[in-house]
Design a protein around this motif. Structure first.
Motif, PDB file in Angstrom:
ATOM      1  N   ALA A 107      -7.351   3.561   6.203  1.00  0.00           N
ATOM      2  CA  ALA A 107      -6.622   2.284   6.261  1.00  0.00           C
ATOM      3  C   ALA A 107      -7.059   1.478   7.469  1.00  0.00           C
ATOM      4  CB  ALA A 107      -5.126   2.562   6.321  1.00  0.00           C
ATOM      5  N   SER A 108      -7.287   2.162   8.603  1.00  0.00           N
ATOM      6  CA  SER A 108      -7.682   1.424   9.808  1.00  0.00           C
ATOM      7  C   SER A 108      -9.108   0.929   9.705  1.00  0.00           C
ATOM      8  CB  SER A 108      -7.506   2.290  11.058  1.00  0.00           C
ATOM      9  OG  SER A 108      -8.336   3.411  10.996  1.00  0.00           O
ATOM     10  N   HIS A 165      -6.690  -1.948  15.384  1.00  0.00           N
ATOM     11  CA  HIS A 165      -7.803  -2.401  14.539  1.00  0.00           C
ATOM     12  C   HIS A 165      -7.430  -3.651  13.748  1.00  0.00           C
ATOM     13  CE1 HIS A 165     -10.139   1.679  14.487  1.00  0.00           C
ATOM     14  NE2 HIS A 165      -9.973   1.182  15.690  1.00  0.00           N
ATOM     15  N   LEU A 200      -2.087   7.037   6.291  1.00  0.00           N
ATOM     16  CA  LEU A 200      -2.563   5.795   6.916  1.00  0.00           C
ATOM     17  C   LEU A 200      -3.132   6.043   8.310  1.00  0.00           C
ATOM     18  CD1 LEU A 200       0.021   3.047   5.932  1.00  0.00           C
ATOM     19  CD2 LEU A 200      -2.246   3.457   5.022  1.00  0.00           C
ATOM     20  N   LEU A 256      -4.231   2.024  14.056  1.00  0.00           N
ATOM     21  CA  LEU A 256      -4.243   1.082  12.933  1.00  0.00           C
ATOM     22  C   LEU A 256      -3.839  -0.314  13.410  1.00  0.00           C
ATOM     23  CD1 LEU A 256      -4.488   0.593   9.876  1.00  0.00           C
ATOM     24  CD2 LEU A 256      -2.109   1.310   9.640  1.00  0.00           C
ATOM     25  N   TYR A 293      -4.591  -0.868  -1.867  1.00  0.00           N
ATOM     26  CA  TYR A 293      -4.416   0.509  -2.329  1.00  0.00           C
ATOM     27  C   TYR A 293      -5.335   0.817  -3.515  1.00  0.00           C
ATOM     28  CZ  TYR A 293      -2.139   4.704  -4.143  1.00  0.00           C
ATOM     29  OH  TYR A 293      -1.889   5.970  -4.602  1.00  0.00           O
ATOM     30  N   HIS A 321       0.837  -1.199   0.000  1.00  0.00           N
ATOM     31  CA  HIS A 321       0.000   0.000   0.000  1.00  0.00           C
ATOM     32  C   HIS A 321       0.879   1.259   0.000  1.00  0.00           C
ATOM     33  CE1 HIS A 321      -3.806   2.195   1.287  1.00  0.00           C
ATOM     34  NE2 HIS A 321      -2.860   3.119   1.430  1.00  0.00           N
ATOM     35  N   TYR A 338      -8.464  -2.205   5.986  1.00  0.00           N
ATOM     36  CA  TYR A 338      -7.755  -3.484   6.116  1.00  0.00           C
ATOM     37  C   TYR A 338      -8.419  -4.433   7.119  1.00  0.00           C
ATOM     38  CZ  TYR A 338      -4.347  -1.864   2.808  1.00  0.00           C
ATOM     39  OH  TYR A 338      -3.759  -1.432   1.650  1.00  0.00           O
ATOM     40  N   PRO A 339      -8.855  -3.930   8.282  1.00  0.00           N
ATOM     41  CA  PRO A 339      -9.610  -4.844   9.155  1.00  0.00           C
ATOM     42  C   PRO A 339     -10.884  -5.357   8.471  1.00  0.00           C
ATOM     43  CG  PRO A 339      -8.863  -2.961  10.406  1.00  0.00           C
ATOM     44  CD  PRO A 339      -8.562  -2.658   8.967  1.00  0.00           C
ATOM     45  N   ALA A 357      -9.176  -7.307  14.125  1.00  0.00           N
ATOM     46  CA  ALA A 357      -9.825  -7.977  12.990  1.00  0.00           C
ATOM     47  C   ALA A 357      -9.252  -9.370  12.782  1.00  0.00           C
ATOM     48  CB  ALA A 357      -9.639  -7.150  11.722  1.00  0.00           C
ATOM     49  N   THR A 379     -10.006  -8.100   6.130  1.00  0.00           N
ATOM     50  CA  THR A 379      -9.731  -9.321   6.909  1.00  0.00           C
ATOM     51  C   THR A 379     -11.027  -9.998   7.315  1.00  0.00           C
ATOM     52  OG1 THR A 379      -7.707  -8.325   7.759  1.00  0.00           O
ATOM     53  CG2 THR A 379      -8.588 -10.191   8.984  1.00  0.00           C
ATOM     54  N   SER A 398      -8.864   1.436  -2.301  1.00  0.00           N
ATOM     55  CA  SER A 398      -9.054   2.777  -1.728  1.00  0.00           C
ATOM     56  C   SER A 398      -9.110   3.833  -2.831  1.00  0.00           C
ATOM     57  CB  SER A 398      -7.951   3.098  -0.721  1.00  0.00           C
ATOM     58  OG  SER A 398      -6.703   3.176  -1.371  1.00  0.00           O
TER      59      SER A 398
END
Lengths: 449, 121
Positions: B43-44, A89, A80, A86, B25, A54, B47-48, A93, B51, B28
């Motif tokens: 991003a937070s 989280h 980010l 981050l 990426y 990314h 990505y979770p 997950a 997943t 997004s």
């Protein structure tokens, strides 16, 4: 570019690249982030690879856009967001198993009076005597797969689960918590948890909460139930979701009056138009109930064949008997619905305000046009009179007389057109006037109220 | 710029993946492009969520080795994780769209159409 495992349902990342690579800002940031992940090493590596892709993709785009490399790296990392958040989280997950139902509640709640604990409660060890516990006081269900910000007794210590059985793992937990631990083996064994089975987690000492999550992942996925943890003031219990659901069931009354047409009249105040409500209050209450039931644990509702929860509409309230975890979800969903509802009403109110302003503007124009038409009518009336008293009327000159009659007919036709226009303008004038007067009246009423 | 909430994020990400396999990426960027810059999935959040979708079996994943332009062909590149909508994901997307329409319909029931005619010329 080659897809290494396109059809592999459990793909592993490719082997790390050989040889030293230049260590830049991206690598430094990834080092920090990776160190914050409470995950097994293999998962940490995958997260790192994905975020590196990314970041470097973003850096490439920024370089193409003309940014210097140091600035591009700083920008990509900044985008980010906060690193610790981050990491939390992503950790959360990756720790959330699909088969584990969320008990997203840490709040303390009270068990309904009269309910009793499930029979057959036993201590965690196979040889432990059966225990019957009281049901007084407060208790809380702690989510094993809780949100990162939540804290529970299981996060404060680690367990070494390599080569351990399920029972040995539970023993480690028992040694680390101050309160007695009760495991409802008979119930959770129905979910496929055998106390003598190996835990089969190949990892260094890990937080107990994480180990519990991994354990829960072993739940037979076809079962509708799942393992859960109930934390009370005087003990901690490990059992099943359905078990704790029944014990934590309680009745709550939700006020839905804001969704009634009457509430909309009150809220919209002076801008409310007097059209009849499109739907009845009863239909609205039923609709809200259906929405909650279809979005929250739909298989739990009595109406849908379940036996965990029920909901009854009483006038403008909804009486719900359900476990606290479902009440929490109902609170959240209702909150969103009300928020959206109010926003829509405010939008409608603003729209009607704009309509009133436009009506006022048009009213002024119509009024001016009406005055103008009436002036023209008067002029035509005067002209008719002039034609009527003309000396030509008394003359025997037939040509002049014919001319006067012709003009008279023309003026009368013009008069008719003007009168038609006047009537149309008058109708519009009265209509706009009534809208404005009504809005002023309702504004006044609202002020008095 | 609107930061997407969790409820909408799933619908948006599944919709992007319905167009074909993609990676973090690119997803997004696709969200920003399709919303003309109005939507942002952090991003937070993303990505979770990816997943979670993977754990739920809504997406399948695969890894690809990516080399920078002009890189030594003998050297190893970085790894890219691809996401592809599974048949279950397609069904889930259809359910999300239906739920979204139901919600819209519910809200519409509380308000009159904002394009009311008749009070002005």
């Amino acid at each position: 570019m080659t897809h290494l495992s396109k059809d592999n349902p459990n793909p592993e990342p490719p082997v790390s690249r050989d040889g030293p690579a230049p260590h830049d800002g991206v690598d430094s940031w990834l080092d920090v982030l990776t160190s914050m992940l409470s995950l097994p090493a293999s998962q940490r590596a995958q997260v790192r690879d994905e975020l590196e892709d990314h970041l470097r993709s973003r850096v490439d785009d920024l370089l193409i856009a003309g940014k210097p490399e140091p600035e591009a790296i700083r920008t990509a990392i900044a985008e980010l967001g906060e690193t610790a958040q981050l990491a939390r989280h992503i950790t959360s997950a990756n720790r959330t198993p699909k088969s584990f139902r969320r008990f997203a509640m840490n709040a303390t709640f009270f068990v309904l009076a009269g309910s009793i604990l499930t029979a057959g409660v036993s201590m965690m060890m196979p040889s432990a005597p059966q225990q019957q516990t009281s049901n007084t006081g407060s208790e809380s269900v702690v989510a094993i797969d809780k949100e990162p910000s939540d804290e529970s007794s299981f996060d404060s210590f680690t367990v070494d689960v390599r080569d351990a059985t399920v029972a040995e793992f539970i023993q480690q937990i028992d040694r680390n918590i101050e309160r007695p631990l009760i495991v409802h083996w008979e119930l959770i064994s129905d979910l496929g948890f055998n106390r003598d089975a190996p835990l089969d987690i190949d990892a260094d000492p890990i937080p107990a909460g994480l180990a519990l999550t991994i354990l829960a992942e072993r739940t037979e996925p076809t079962l509708s139930d799942s393992i859960a943890v109930l934390e009370k003031d005087d003990r901690i219990e490990i059992g099943t979701r359905s078990q704790f659901d029944r014990r934590t069931s309680e009745k709550r009354i939700y006020d839905l009056s804001i969704f009634t047409p009457e509430a909309q009249v009150i809220m919209r105040g002076n801008q409310m138009h007097r059209s009849a409500p499109r739907v009845s209050t009863e239909n609205e209450m039923t609709r809200i109930r259906g929405l909650l039931q279809s979005h929250i644990s739909s298989d739990a509702w009595v109406d849908f064949g379940g036996d965990i929860a029920s909901a009854t509409v009483l006038n403008t309230t909804l009486v719900v008997s359900a476990p606290v975890r479902m009440h929490t979800q109902i609170d959240a969903l209702l909150g969103k619905l009300i928020e959206q509802h109010i926003a829509q009403l405010q939008e409608k109110e603003a729209h009607q305000q704009r309509m009133i302003e436009r009506a006022s503007g048009e009213f002024s124009q119509v009024r001016d046009s009406l005055m103008s038409v009436r002036m023209e009518l008067l002029e035509k009336q005067e002209e008719l009179k002039r034609v009527g008293i003309s000396p030509f009327n008394d003359t025997a000159d037939p040509e002049a007389r014919a001319e006067a009659e012709k003009r008279s007919l023309e003026v009368q036709a013009q008069q008719e057109d003007l009168k038609l226009k006047e009537r149309e303008l008058l109708t519009r004038h009265d209509h706009l006037q009534s809208i404005i007067i009504q809005s002023e009246y309702e504004e006044l009423t609202a002020l008095i109220d | 710029m609107i930061t997407l909430k969790q409820d909408h994020s799933t619908l948006v990400v599944l919709s992007v993946l319905a167009d074909g396999p993609s990676y973090g990426y690119a997803i997004s960027k696709a969200i920003a492009a399709r919303s003309e810059g109005h939507f942002k999935l952090t991003a937070s959040g993303m990505y979770p969520l990816l997943t979670k979708l993977e754990k739920q079996g809504l997406v399948t994943t695969s890894w690809e080795e990516v080399k920078a332009e002009g890189a030594d062909p003998e050297s190893s590149g970085r790894k890219r994780k691809w996401y592809d909508l599974s048949p279950k994901g397609h069904k889930q997307l259809a359910k999300h769209i239906e739920a979204h329409r139901q919600m819209q319909s519910l809200i519409d029931a509380f308000v009159s159409p904002t394009t009311t005619h008749g009070t002005t010329a």
